[in-house]
Design an enzyme around this catalytic site. Sequence first.
Site, PDB file in Angstrom:
ATOM      1  N   SER A 122       0.829  -1.215   0.000  1.00 22.63           N
ATOM      2  CA  SER A 122       0.000   0.000   0.000  1.00 22.63           C
ATOM      3  C   SER A 122       0.863   1.264   0.000  1.00 22.63           C
ATOM      4  CB  SER A 122      -0.987  -0.005   1.164  1.00 22.63           C
ATOM      5  OG  SER A 122      -0.334   0.203   2.395  1.00 22.63           O
ATOM      6  N   ASN A 123       1.996   1.229   0.689  1.00 19.06           N
ATOM      7  CA  ASN A 123       2.889   2.396   0.647  1.00 19.06           C
ATOM      8  C   ASN A 123       3.497   2.564  -0.739  1.00 19.06           C
ATOM      9  OD1 ASN A 123       3.345   3.942   3.259  1.00 19.06           O
ATOM     10  ND2 ASN A 123       3.368   1.823   3.990  1.00 19.06           N
ATOM     11  N   ARG A 148      22.856 -14.179   3.714  1.00 14.76           N
ATOM     12  CA  ARG A 148      22.308 -12.875   3.347  1.00 14.76           C
ATOM     13  C   ARG A 148      23.039 -12.263   2.141  1.00 14.76           C
ATOM     14  NH1 ARG A 148      18.613 -10.567   6.781  1.00 14.76           N
ATOM     15  NH2 ARG A 148      19.052 -11.542   8.764  1.00 14.76           N
ATOM     16  N   MET A 206      10.585  -6.412   4.330  1.00 13.87           N
ATOM     17  CA  MET A 206      10.774  -6.990   5.663  1.00 13.87           C
ATOM     18  C   MET A 206      12.034  -7.859   5.782  1.00 13.87           C
ATOM     19  SD  MET A 206       8.297  -5.442   7.042  1.00 13.87           S
ATOM     20  CE  MET A 206       8.033  -6.119   8.685  1.00 13.87           C
ATOM     21  N   ARG A 207      13.048  -7.585   4.981  1.00 15.29           N
ATOM     22  CA  ARG A 207      14.333  -8.262   5.137  1.00 15.29           C
ATOM     23  C   ARG A 207      15.356  -7.242   5.637  1.00 15.29           C
ATOM     24  NH1 ARG A 207      12.877 -12.850   5.851  1.00 15.29           N
ATOM     25  NH2 ARG A 207      15.081 -13.420   5.854  1.00 15.29           N
ATOM     26  N   LEU A 249      18.877  -5.633   5.586  1.00 15.49           N
ATOM     27  CA  LEU A 249      19.927  -5.521   4.563  1.00 15.49           C
ATOM     28  C   LEU A 249      21.285  -5.319   5.235  1.00 15.49           C
ATOM     29  CD1 LEU A 249      17.931  -3.192   2.156  1.00 15.49           C
ATOM     30  CD2 LEU A 249      18.483  -5.608   1.763  1.00 15.49           C
ATOM     31  N   ASN A 274      13.520   4.613   3.952  1.00 17.77           N
ATOM     32  CA  ASN A 274      12.666   3.571   4.526  1.00 17.77           C
ATOM     33  C   ASN A 274      11.540   4.232   5.296  1.00 17.77           C
ATOM     34  OD1 ASN A 274      11.833   0.936   5.446  1.00 17.77           O
ATOM     35  ND2 ASN A 274      12.806   1.379   7.415  1.00 17.77           N
ATOM     36  N   SER A 327       7.712   7.162  10.695  1.00 19.98           N
ATOM     37  CA  SER A 327       8.892   7.942  10.328  1.00 19.98           C
ATOM     38  C   SER A 327       9.403   7.490   8.966  1.00 19.98           C
ATOM     39  CB  SER A 327      10.021   7.719  11.335  1.00 19.98           C
ATOM     40  OG  SER A 327       9.594   7.940  12.662  1.00 19.98           O
ATOM     41  N   THR A 359      20.760   3.560   6.824  1.00 13.54           N
ATOM     42  CA  THR A 359      22.184   3.340   7.084  1.00 13.54           C
ATOM     43  C   THR A 359      22.341   1.875   7.494  1.00 13.54           C
ATOM     44  OG1 THR A 359      21.925   3.985   9.391  1.00 13.54           O
ATOM     45  CG2 THR A 359      22.547   5.724   7.838  1.00 13.54           C
ATOM     46  N   LEU A 399      19.921  -0.940  11.828  1.00 13.97           N
ATOM     47  CA  LEU A 399      18.486  -1.162  11.585  1.00 13.97           C
ATOM     48  C   LEU A 399      17.632   0.009  12.078  1.00 13.97           C
ATOM     49  CD1 LEU A 399      16.319  -3.311  10.677  1.00 13.97           C
ATOM     50  CD2 LEU A 399      16.155  -3.905  13.102  1.00 13.97           C
ATOM     51  N   ASP A 400      16.751   0.498  11.196  1.00 12.97           N
ATOM     52  CA  ASP A 400      15.789   1.555  11.541  1.00 12.97           C
ATOM     53  C   ASP A 400      16.478   2.765  12.175  1.00 12.97           C
ATOM     54  OD1 ASP A 400      13.764  -0.045  10.538  1.00 12.97           O
ATOM     55  OD2 ASP A 400      13.399  -1.001  12.460  1.00 12.97           O
TER      56      ASP A 400
HETATM   57  C1  GAR Z   1       3.841  -0.562   6.765  1.00 13.48           C
HETATM   58  O1  GAR Z   1       3.107  -0.269   7.923  1.00 13.48           O
HETATM   59  C2  GAR Z   1       5.301  -0.225   6.968  1.00 13.48           C
HETATM   60  O2  GAR Z   1       5.517   0.933   7.733  1.00 13.48           O
HETATM   61  C3  GAR Z   1       5.781  -1.439   7.692  1.00 13.48           C
HETATM   62  O3  GAR Z   1       5.141  -2.515   7.053  1.00 13.48           O
HETATM   63  C4  GAR Z   1       3.892  -2.080   6.524  1.00 13.48           C
HETATM   64  C5  GAR Z   1       3.854  -2.431   5.044  1.00 13.48           C
HETATM   65  O4  GAR Z   1       2.589  -2.188   4.482  1.00 13.48           O
HETATM   66  N1  GAR Z   1       7.195  -1.555   7.623  1.00 13.48           N
HETATM   67  C6  GAR Z   1       7.943  -2.118   8.565  1.00 13.48           C
HETATM   68  O5  GAR Z   1       7.490  -2.598   9.578  1.00 13.48           O
HETATM   69  C7  GAR Z   1       9.422  -2.116   8.264  1.00 13.48           C
HETATM   70  N2  GAR Z   1      10.161  -2.701   9.335  1.00 13.48           N
HETATM   71  P1  GAR Z   1       2.433  -2.037   2.897  1.00 13.48           P
HETATM   72  O6  GAR Z   1       3.053  -3.285   2.255  1.00 13.48           O
HETATM   73  O7  GAR Z   1       0.944  -2.014   2.712  1.00 13.48           O
HETATM   74  O8  GAR Z   1       3.099  -0.777   2.476  1.00 13.48           O
END
Ligand code: GAR
Length: 198
Positions: free
Chosen positions: A15-16, A67, A92-93, A95, A109, A138, A143, A146-147
């Site tokens: 969706s993003n 990896r 969700m991997r 890097l 990100n 956010s 970098t 992570l996050d």
């Molecule tokens: C979103 O909420 C995004 O912020 C989160 O996963 C969802 C993906 O939704 N990302 C993380 O948790 C990254 N660690 P989407 O596939 O519908 O965009």
Amino acid sequence: MSHKRVAILISGGGSNMVSLVDSMVGDHPARACLILSNDAEAGGLKRAAERGIPTAAVDHRPFKGDRAAFEAELLRPLEQAQPDIVCLAGFMRVLTGGFVSRFQGRMLNIHPSLLPKYKGLNTHARAIEAGDATHGCSVHEVTAALDDGPILGQAQLKIEAGDTADTLAARVLVWEHKLYPAVLRRFANGDKTPVLLP
Ligand code: GAR
């Protein structure tokens, strides 16, 4: 004017990704050049294809424990697409630093918390559990950590009495879809001033 090229990495529904793609029209300085997933079944790939954007998938599962080998495969379609900017959007991997360094200063990100709070997973439940009054999302430069990395924008909302992780996640997602396009537009214009919403 030649547009900046944006590759978007996804793992799920995307969706993003859709909100980013749909924002890159008209006088926007960028256009999507590739949607790349670690899962060929990711719903977002179909949504990208419907929009006429090239897609690719590299399944991470055969590379379990390696990896670097996974990332070498991921790099192929990515380098072929020659992106100026890489957006992680629900990718969700984790890097490695080696991969990230190739896109230093041009990889973004989105993370569903008010960083530096709640890096990692289950951010909504953790914010509720902590009794926080506010939560949000956010966008940051990626970098090796992570996050982490410089914050390029945040959207903040109130946690309501009775919120569950699911209701909160749904409200945060609405803001993600506003925040990420706003940050990308600004970033593609060479401006790293943080976007603060609402
Ligand atoms: C979103 O909420 C995004 O912020 C989160 O996963 C969802 C993906 O939704 N990302 C993380 O948790 C990254 N660690 P989407 O596939 O519908 O965009």
